[in-house]
Design a protein around this motif. Sequence first.
Motif, PDB file in Angstrom:
ATOM      1  N   PRO A  38      -6.292   0.357  -0.894  1.00 50.41           N
ATOM      2  CA  PRO A  38      -7.165  -0.009  -2.007  1.00 50.41           C
ATOM      3  C   PRO A  38      -8.627  -0.033  -1.543  1.00 50.41           C
ATOM      4  O   PRO A  38      -8.931  -0.421  -0.403  1.00 50.41           O
ATOM      5  CB  PRO A  38      -6.679  -1.405  -2.398  1.00 50.41           C
ATOM      6  N   LEU A  39      -9.517   0.387  -2.423  1.00 52.22           N
ATOM      7  CA  LEU A  39     -10.909   0.615  -2.039  1.00 52.22           C
ATOM      8  C   LEU A  39     -11.570  -0.600  -1.394  1.00 52.22           C
ATOM      9  O   LEU A  39     -12.230  -0.470  -0.359  1.00 52.22           O
ATOM     10  CB  LEU A  39     -11.714   1.072  -3.261  1.00 52.22           C
TER      11      LEU A  39
ATOM     12  N   VAL B   1     -14.112   4.941   5.150  1.00 48.04           N
ATOM     13  CA  VAL B   1     -13.659   5.174   3.782  1.00 48.04           C
ATOM     14  C   VAL B   1     -13.898   6.644   3.466  1.00 48.04           C
ATOM     15  O   VAL B   1     -14.965   7.177   3.754  1.00 48.04           O
ATOM     16  CB  VAL B   1     -14.455   4.295   2.791  1.00 48.04           C
TER      17      VAL B   1
ATOM     18  N   ILE C 165     -14.265   8.547   0.404  1.00 47.31           N
ATOM     19  CA  ILE C 165     -14.424   8.325  -1.026  1.00 47.31           C
ATOM     20  C   ILE C 165     -13.742   9.409  -1.857  1.00 47.31           C
ATOM     21  O   ILE C 165     -13.347   9.166  -2.995  1.00 47.31           O
ATOM     22  CB  ILE C 165     -15.916   8.149  -1.390  1.00 47.31           C
TER      23      ILE C 165
ATOM     24  N   TRP D 154       0.844  -1.184   0.000  1.00 49.27           N
ATOM     25  CA  TRP D 154       0.000   0.000   0.000  1.00 49.27           C
ATOM     26  C   TRP D 154       0.882   1.237   0.000  1.00 49.27           C
ATOM     27  O   TRP D 154       1.889   1.298   0.675  1.00 49.27           O
ATOM     28  CB  TRP D 154      -0.878   0.054   1.234  1.00 49.27           C
TER      29      TRP D 154
ATOM     30  N   VAL E  29      -2.802   5.462  -0.005  1.00 48.97           N
ATOM     31  CA  VAL E  29      -4.225   5.185   0.129  1.00 48.97           C
ATOM     32  C   VAL E  29      -4.462   3.677   0.091  1.00 48.97           C
ATOM     33  O   VAL E  29      -3.904   2.970  -0.738  1.00 48.97           O
ATOM     34  CB  VAL E  29      -5.013   5.880  -1.012  1.00 48.97           C
TER      35      VAL E  29
ATOM     36  N   TYR F 102     -10.435   8.679  -3.719  1.00 47.63           N
ATOM     37  CA  TYR F 102     -10.420   7.763  -4.848  1.00 47.63           C
ATOM     38  C   TYR F 102     -10.906   8.477  -6.108  1.00 47.63           C
ATOM     39  O   TYR F 102     -11.766   9.339  -6.038  1.00 47.63           O
ATOM     40  CB  TYR F 102     -11.289   6.528  -4.549  1.00 47.63           C
ATOM     41  N   GLY F 103     -10.342   8.105  -7.236  1.00 43.90           N
ATOM     42  CA  GLY F 103     -10.723   8.738  -8.498  1.00 43.90           C
ATOM     43  C   GLY F 103     -12.174   8.473  -8.844  1.00 43.90           C
ATOM     44  O   GLY F 103     -12.776   7.501  -8.392  1.00 43.90           O
ATOM     45  N   ARG F 104     -12.724   9.354  -9.645  1.00 50.42           N
ATOM     46  CA  ARG F 104     -14.107   9.205 -10.091  1.00 50.42           C
ATOM     47  C   ARG F 104     -14.164   8.301 -11.313  1.00 50.42           C
ATOM     48  O   ARG F 104     -13.283   8.293 -12.149  1.00 50.42           O
ATOM     49  CB  ARG F 104     -14.705  10.548 -10.480  1.00 50.42           C
ATOM     50  N   SER F 105     -15.241   7.569 -11.402  1.00 50.27           N
ATOM     51  CA  SER F 105     -15.480   6.732 -12.576  1.00 50.27           C
ATOM     52  C   SER F 105     -16.581   7.363 -13.409  1.00 50.27           C
ATOM     53  O   SER F 105     -17.635   7.709 -12.897  1.00 50.27           O
ATOM     54  CB  SER F 105     -15.903   5.327 -12.130  1.00 50.27           C
TER      55      SER F 105
END
Length: 64
Positions: A35-36, A52, A54, A30, A33, A57-60
Motif C-alpha cells: 500500500p502506498l 516507491v 509510483i 499485502w 504491491v 499505483y493507479g493514476r488519480s
Amino acid sequence: MKSTTCVTYFGGKRQTAEALGLSAQAVHQWRNVVPLASAYKAQVVSKGDILVQISLYGRSNKHE
C-alpha cells in the motif's frame, strides 16, 4: 513498491511489520504491491535503499 522487495529487504514479514510499525497481519494481507502509505514509510525507514515505484499505483484524475 513490490511486496517481495520490501519483505526481502527487511528479512521477513514479521520483521517488515516491526520496522514499519504495522501489525504482522497487515503485512500478511499485502498482495503484489505494498500500500502506498506503507511503501513511502519503507522508503524512509530504509533510507532510500528501497524506493516507491509510483508507476505501480493507479493514476488519480481528481483535477476539478
